[in-house]
Design a protein around this motif. Structure first.
Motif, mmCIF file in Angstrom:
data_model
loop_
_atom_site.group_PDB
_atom_site.id
_atom_site.type_symbol
_atom_site.label_atom_id
_atom_site.label_comp_id
_atom_site.label_asym_id
_atom_site.label_seq_id
_atom_site.Cartn_x
_atom_site.Cartn_y
_atom_site.Cartn_z
ATOM 1 N N VAL A 5 45.070 42.849 48.498
ATOM 2 C CA VAL A 5 45.426 44.245 48.226
ATOM 3 C C VAL A 5 45.530 44.478 46.722
ATOM 4 O O VAL A 5 45.011 45.457 46.181
ATOM 5 N N ASP A 24 40.723 53.241 40.492
ATOM 6 C CA ASP A 24 41.043 52.415 41.668
ATOM 7 C C ASP A 24 39.714 52.018 42.286
ATOM 8 O O ASP A 24 39.168 52.731 43.125
ATOM 9 N N GLY A 40 49.887 47.376 46.772
ATOM 10 C CA GLY A 40 48.947 48.430 46.418
ATOM 11 C C GLY A 40 49.313 49.058 45.080
ATOM 12 O O GLY A 40 48.455 49.306 44.220
ATOM 13 N N THR A 95 42.234 44.575 44.737
ATOM 14 C CA THR A 95 41.262 45.571 45.187
ATOM 15 C C THR A 95 40.981 46.635 44.128
ATOM 16 O O THR A 95 39.828 47.041 43.947
ATOM 17 N N SER A 122 43.268 49.943 46.127
ATOM 18 C CA SER A 122 44.645 49.439 46.160
ATOM 19 C C SER A 122 45.633 50.556 46.457
ATOM 20 O O SER A 122 46.576 50.381 47.241
ATOM 21 N N GLY A 164 48.529 46.547 42.322
ATOM 22 C CA GLY A 164 47.106 46.500 42.029
ATOM 23 C C GLY A 164 46.657 47.637 41.132
ATOM 24 O O GLY A 164 45.840 47.439 40.217
#
Length: 538
Positions: free
Chosen positions: A387, A271, A439, A390, A275, A442
């Protein structure tokens, strides 16, 4: 007030009580190159005088020059040695300045959240919504200083791009299936002791503003009926415990980041800028909070009829979204923690492309399905795509960034109506869909679109990060585990927390206060004292 002071005292006592646990914890310091195995234990550097050497031209790589080689260079070629030393210091200095400036940009996003959430809610609650967005900065920072930073990053050192932080070397872990599962760090409480170090303080600032973003998100979904007292207690709980724990598992050397090393699942959960760590955590907490609070008065009528409650200032909300988009360049590109890492150009451009795609797809979806190009949905589509990009922004190409953004915009619209009409969860600003749903999208996008051009040796796994489309199903599996872990852990932690808190400190204001507006009753000021708010706009 006594209850609030008691919570603060207990928090400080917890942070101090955790310090002796360091002796029980396992050393989380990464394996050093053979040439550095006999190096002296790391010491804090509160001035930065010792940071940045000739070795930092290469970094802590296997082929970095040893102390003996640097000493020999100093004797034979003193001018070259001095030039190498200066270059190393400059590299670390560039990374420091880059990380701090990007942290300042992320801090500026707090204004974006405040404007967006206040604009999407009603005028009678504008001061209350704005005050929550203002105070979450101070509350979150204090909680993170007390325990949060240590729990998240206490075992994550050294911070290679910053040339220091080696004293953050103690991670509490348990052993399962013959593997170590890191759970939380044990160094850095109150930024004292070994944490009094320029690299550690710089990392604190950068990580703190990320944490604060997560803490801010539920203030949107719970707006217009949340008591300020319970909000304050929530702010400390999130910043001190829940956010740091999941962040440790992904970013602090914890068990999700080691799924690749321990179980050959790609590079473990990847990550890049949050996210899941930041946005999904905030979005899932928002879902739990909105469920526990219940809908605003008048939101749902007889027979389950859904009544729209429009925000009072759409231009303010759109301005907030644009400020957020600006700050997002610090959010994503800053997560390299290195201005000397030229991948920042790709990260920033991918971020921009995805946001454009998300705003356009959300606008187009509303136009085609509902007959109007909804401006508020377009603005939230911009945020949803930000988002979503990310996590994968550093690992994908431009075409993938566009696809991720296009899907995020449509997903945002579908999710908003699903949450509102099917789940009957009242979310005034769409935070659950923007941050929670996207989120998760992502994080999964990394496991699908990562193209193998970046991320060599990430999470101590050899090779670059690749997704399903480039031949690594294990990476996608790790990302799925990350999504499930986040949802289960965060939702349960906050659902139970809000239910228990409501027994002692009421979560929701009285119906009378909700009808009249929370401004004067909850925060003592009125946002618009010079005119009376018409009931049709309340």
């Amino acid at each position: 007030m006594k209850k609030l002071l008691s919570c603060l005292v207990l928090s400080v006592m917890f942070s101090l009580a955790c310090l002796p646990l360091a002796a029980m914890a396992q050393d989380a310091k990464p394996e050093a190159p053979a040439a550095e195995a006999a190096a002296e234990p790391a010491k804090p550097d509160p001035t930065g005088a010792t940071l940045g050497t000739a070795a930092d031209i290469i970094g802590y790589a296997a082929n970095a020059p040893t102390k003996e080689e640097l000493a020999a260079m100093s004797e034979k070629e003193p001018l070259a040695a001095k030039a190498a030393e200066a270059a190393g210091k400059n590299k670390i200095s560039i990374n420091f300045v880059w990380t701090l400036v990007c942290g300042f940009l992320v801090m500026f996003m707090q204004l974006g959240f405040a404007l967006a959430e206040t604009g999407f809610t009603r005028a009678k609650n504008a001061a209350h919504t704005m005050t929550m967005n203002f105070m979450v900065y101070g509350i979150g920072m204090l909680g993170y200083w007390l325990t949060g930073y240590a729990l998240q990053m206490g075992g994550a050192g050294p911070f290679v791009t910053l040339g220091g932080g080696g004293t953050m070397d103690t991670e509490f872990a348990i052993t399962l299936f013959g593997k170590d599962f890191g759970l939380f760090g044990l160094k850095g409480f109150l930024l004292g002791g070994d944490a009094y170090d320029v690299a550690i303080f710089t990392m604190f600032l950068f990580q703190m503003v990320f944490m604060d973003t997560a803490v801010t998100i539920p203030t949107g979904s719970m707006a217009e009926r949340w008591t300020f007292k319970s909000f304050v207690i929530y702010g400390f709980y999130m910043s001190m415990f829940i956010y740091p724990l999941y962040a440790n598992w992904v970013w602090g050397g914890g068990w999700l980041s080691t799924l690749g090393k321990n179980f050959s699942l790609g590079h473990g959960v990847v990550d890049f800028a949050g996210s899941s760590v930041v946005h999904m955590t905030g979005g899932v907490a928002a879902l739990a909070g909105a469920i526990c609070l219940g809908p605003r008065l008048g939101k749902y009528g007889p027979g389950g009829k859904v009544n729209a409650i429009p925000g009072h200032h759409i231009p303010m909300a759109i301005a907030g979204c644009l400020i957020l988009a600006f700050g997002w360049f610090g959010f994503n590109a800053g997560s390299t923690l290195a201005g000397s890492d030229l991948r920042i150009g790709i990260v920033a451009t991918n971020t921009m492309l995805a946001s454009a795609a998300g705003s356009f797809s959300a606008l187009l979806y509303m136009w085609l399905v509902y007959g109007k190009p909804d401006a508020s949905m377009a603005a939230n589509g911009l945020l949803a795509a930000l988002v979503a990009i990310t996590a994968p922004c550093a690992f994908v190409n431009a075409s993938s960034a566009i696809i991720i953004g296009l899907i995020a915009g449509v997903l945002l619209c579908v999710s908003v109506f699903f949450v509102d009409r099917t789940l009957k969860v009242d979310d005034p600003v769409g935070a659950i869909s923007v941050h929670g749903v996207n989120g998760a999208w992502g994080l999964l996008a990394v496991g699908i679109f990562a193209d193998g051009t970046y991320g060599d040796a990430l999470n101590t796994v050899e090779g670059t990060v690749k997704g399903l489309l480039y031949g690594d199903s294990g990476q996608f599996m790790a990302q799925c585990i990350g999504v499930l872990t986040n949802f289960i852990f965060v939702f349960v932690a906050f659902f139970v927390f809000f239910k228990v808190l409501n027994v002692f400190v009421k979560l929701r204001v009285s119906p009378e206060i909700e009808r009249d507006g929370l401004d004067e009753a909850e925060v003592g000021v009125t946002a618009y004292p010079d005119f009376s708010v018409n009931k049709t706009h309340r």
